[in-house]
Design an enzyme around this catalytic site. Structure first.
Site: not given
Ligand code: PGA
Length: 275
Positions: A11, A13, A110, A112, A186, A192, A232
């Site tokens: 992803n 983003k 997601h 976010e 997730e 993150g 992560s």
């Molecule tokens: P990350 O994000 O691997 O940077 O923690 C995962 C995601 O949001 O899909």
């Protein structure tokens, strides 16, 4: 051997414009030439090991063109697609628009989108139902916050999210059976932050999700559904996470942005299938 195959999804983003997208694939191709073994390539060609990148909207078309030259199959997915096919929905794109670019995969719900843009379980359900009926493969995300985990509410939150965001049984069962609906667990506290869920935490959540799918859609649909872990993930922890029986792949943000890191995750996927 993982019976459901493995999916490694990156992803991006809001990262990687046109030039970076081209650069990513050029480097990935080069690295893959040396880094992928014939056995890895077979898994990729058979689709037992699926690889996907999820770029921002403006890079989708470039990514589709470049993915075709990656030297192994890479699916391009959109980050957010509306449930209506056209209309007054400023800032959104529709399924037919994504299709025009050659895209047949989409990420839905997601955290976010939920945290910053008002996405709810209901909008996630509308997006999933519509996209599945349009023939898309959908990666639907769920996961608890840190406060919810610390309060011992993880199971309740996952059940509530699944009950709100999963397609109605009549509208989604076929998609489960042909593997087009993928669930991603997730935990928000892991995204993150560098705080990856332990393999045990991931496996526990995935077992709960599979049980919910069983209750709603039956044993066969539940048994076939790929469940991804995200939060992560990196090349150091990927093997351990993929060793969990109910972890069928990874949804990766930060560690998917560089071709070498991403290829290392694809290689981890291949290793988990060889074991
Ligand atoms: P990350 O994000 O691997 O940077 O923690 C995962 C995601 O949001 O899909």
């Amino acid at each position: 051997m993982k019976s459901r195959g493995v999916l490694i999804a990156g992803n991006w983003k809001m990262n990687h414009g046109l030039q970076e997208t081209s650069g990513f694939f050029a480097e990935l191709r080069q690295l893959a030439e040396a880094g992928l073994k014939p056995a890895d390539r077979r898994l990729l060609e058979q689709g037992t090991l699926l690889v996907s990148v999820i770029p921002p909207m403006t890079s989708l078309e470039r990514a589709v063109a470049e993915a075709g030259k990656a030297g192994f199959p890479v699916q391009v997915a959109a980050q957010n697609v509306h449930w209506e096919k056209s209309g007054a929905f400023t800032g959104e794109i529709s399924g037919p628009m994504a299709r025009e670019l050659g895209i047949g995969w989409a990420l839905v719900g997601h955290s976010e989108r939920r945290q910053f843009f008002g996405e709810t379980d209901e909008t996630a359900r509308k997006r999933s139902e519509s996209l599945l009926s349009q023939g898309f493969r959908v990666i639907l995300c769920v996961g608890e916050t840190r406060a919810e985990r610390e309060a011992g509410k993880t199971a309740d939150v996952l059940k509530r999210q699944l009950s709100g965001a999963l397609p109605e049984p009549g509208k989604g069962a076929a998609a489960f059976l042909d593997g087009r609906l993928v669930l991603a667990y997730e935990p928000v506290w892991a995204i993150g932050t560098g705080l990856t869920a332990t393999p045990q935490q991931a496996e526990e959540a995935h077992q709960l999700i599979r049980k919910e799918l069983w209750d709603r859609f039956g044993l066969e649909a539940s048994g076939r559904t790929q469940l991804l872990y995200g939060g992560s993930v990196n090349k150091e922890n990927a093997d351990q996470l993929l060793a969990c029986p109910n972890v069928d792949g990874l949804l990766v943000g930060g560690a998917s942005l560089k071709p070498d890191g991403f290829l290392a995750l694809v290689q981890a996927g291949a290793r988990s299938l060889a074991n």
